[in-house]
Design an enzyme around this catalytic site. Sequence first.
Site, PDB file in Angstrom:
ATOM      1  CB  CYS A  87      -0.966  -0.043   1.171  1.00 16.67           C
ATOM      2  SG  CYS A  87      -2.382   1.043   0.961  1.00 16.67           S
ATOM      3  CG  HIS A 204      -3.481  -3.687   3.317  1.00 18.04           C
ATOM      4  ND1 HIS A 204      -2.425  -3.095   3.976  1.00 18.04           N
ATOM      5  CD2 HIS A 204      -4.153  -2.682   2.714  1.00 18.04           C
ATOM      6  CE1 HIS A 204      -2.464  -1.781   3.777  1.00 18.04           C
ATOM      7  NE2 HIS A 204      -3.500  -1.496   3.009  1.00 18.04           N
ATOM      8  CD  GLU A 206      -0.789  -5.794   5.636  1.00 18.78           C
ATOM      9  OE1 GLU A 206      -0.646  -6.380   4.538  1.00 18.78           O
ATOM     10  OE2 GLU A 206      -0.946  -4.558   5.750  1.00 18.78           O
TER      11      GLU A 206
END
Lengths: 233, 81
Positions: A87, A204, A206
Amino acid sequence: MKAAVLVFPGINRERDMARTLKLVSGQAPAMVWHAETALPAGTDLVVIPGGFSYGDYLRCGAIAARSPVMDAVRAFAAKGGLVLGVCNGFQILCEAGLLPGVLMRNQQLRFICRDVYLKVERSNTPFTRGYNAGQVIRVPVAHGEGNYIADGETVARLEGEGRVLFRYCSPDGMVDPNWNHNGAINAIAGIVNERGNVLGMMPHPENHVEASIGPTDGRGLFAGLAEALAKAA
Amino acid sequence: MKARVTVTLKTGILDPQGKAIEGALRALGIEGIASVRQGKMFEIELDGTADRAKAEALLKQAADKLLANTVIENYRVDVLG
């Protein structure tokens, strides 16, 4: 895995990233402040997390890309060290000249915060070895400037050299303008540098790593990295 | 010494912000505008009394290194004296 997560003023996803790195690899990363001039000894993975470094002033990632720690990252990448930017981290890598191109304002002018589907283009990289080529994964995005653009020659090189690792797609893997949420050229969601050791991606991974929260499709990226680094060590 | 650096998007680069402004102007009933491109302008004050050529070189460096992203943007340096 001896990861270092960079922290810039205005970054807000560094703890999500640190949590995931620890969850998947078993080792907590070092948190490295932007004013540092060196990475911790033995660092084998640098992660630039998402957020709004310097409030997106001037251009997204522009100020962070010129901070002292980025010289250390540049040297680390030049030696073949693995760098992951997510990002705002992707925007910072582009502004730092470690990846080509720019992330422009989303074509639809809206900030997009939702799950998207990504087609994994290749599995023979340290970043994507946890997936199969052609696999579709579901991960979230949260950005206002994710519309990837580069000059025609650069895009042709990225495509020709297989440097597009992730592309926005439909749930069944069709690359279609309707599923290209931000208008990125060729629906590009993530690219690597020429050497293949620096990855920038808008989504993302994660945030999709724990079954108690939802899909776990992001896990493969971190598990693959941990495996690749364990092999290299 | 005062100077101005103007940063504009290169031709052919999509400018969604300019498009949105264009639409808003139309909505306001301001007619006769064919298109709008948004840019940035930096007012810069220089230390001391550097000569013009030096000032231009310094500002060019500032623009190349930070003020503009030359992948998508052009810039113009004006030393105002």
